[in-house]
Design an enzyme around this catalytic site. Sequence first.
Site, PDB file in Angstrom:
ATOM      1  N   GLU A  93      39.870  35.203  34.227  1.00 57.06           N
ATOM      2  CA  GLU A  93      38.529  34.840  34.683  1.00 57.06           C
ATOM      3  C   GLU A  93      38.483  35.060  36.192  1.00 57.06           C
ATOM      4  O   GLU A  93      39.452  35.522  36.788  1.00 57.06           O
ATOM      5  CB  GLU A  93      38.218  33.381  34.307  1.00 57.06           C
ATOM      6  N   LYS A 115      34.120  39.468  38.114  1.00 53.99           N
ATOM      7  CA  LYS A 115      35.423  39.892  37.609  1.00 53.99           C
ATOM      8  C   LYS A 115      35.719  41.349  37.921  1.00 53.99           C
ATOM      9  O   LYS A 115      36.736  41.875  37.492  1.00 53.99           O
ATOM     10  CB  LYS A 115      35.498  39.652  36.101  1.00 53.99           C
TER      11      LYS A 115
END
Length: 289
Positions: A3, A61
Amino acid sequence: MPELPEVEVVRRGLERWVAGRTVEAVEVLHPRAVRRHPGGAADFAARLRGETLGVPRRRGKYLWLPLADRDLSVLGHLGMSGQLLVQPEDAPDEKHLRIRVRFGDDAGTELRFVDQRTFGGLSLHETVADSADGLPDVIAHIARDPLDPLFDEAAYHLALRAKRTTVKRALLDQSLISGVGNIYADEALWRSKLHYERPTANLTRPRSAELLGHVRDVMNAALAVGGTSFDSLYVNVNGESGYFDRSLDAYGREDEPCRRCGTPMRRRPWMNRSSYFCPRCQRPPRVAS
DNA sequence: CGTGGCCCCTGATTGC
DNA sequence: TGCAATCAGGGGCCAC
């Protein structure tokens, strides 16, 4: 599952071990790892050869390495299982090694992209013309992430109100806010006592502000833990190593007691994934579909 | 155009 | 024991 905090740890590792180095050779071992590159594997390797890598940047991300003196960046996404590793040149190949980048210096290390499920990849893209931070054009639609100082909280609230969707979908909508995945979405919703199917249209400003605060708290907590663990030769993230999963309150806790009220947590299929929630703390909306 | 849903992939796990 | 079904999930892309 990397994450945002894990990707930031990778970015810092790249800054320390790779920034400023000049590429000597690129080897693409799996075509899917460069599928986002318009010219294919051979073109990716040829264009990168001889280029010097700049300081890596990140949005959500995604991370990218601008090429020195060019309006071009190496864009990377780790997907589900991707890793960017700085390894000794003589280290044995990883089972799922997809791309190898060799450098022209004598540091003795190379950059490797390793990815079991091949959801991630690297590619070369031009920079958005008027972008201060060299944003690659193909991610121009990705919103700033909640740890970005320039994240516009007022605009985010207005966008939530304008959407005709539910709150978890909105958290995962990368054009509204980036870097929030399934795990941290469930965590932030649990902390906010919000059911994942709550419509966003009637979220009050205090409610959305609280939700955003919890998203930031969850991410910062993971960053604080993950950021201290990789002070080595490795630029390493292993999302399944579990360095943060002991601190999860919702995700993966089906049938376990809610840490607030003791009610057994539930799991519901959702968008080909799962949503974990406390049926008592997180009441479904009146018109849940 | 906005929203929802499908699908890419591999390996661990579960079920028969 | 072995094979098949299921699950995990980011995000591009497409249909409605």
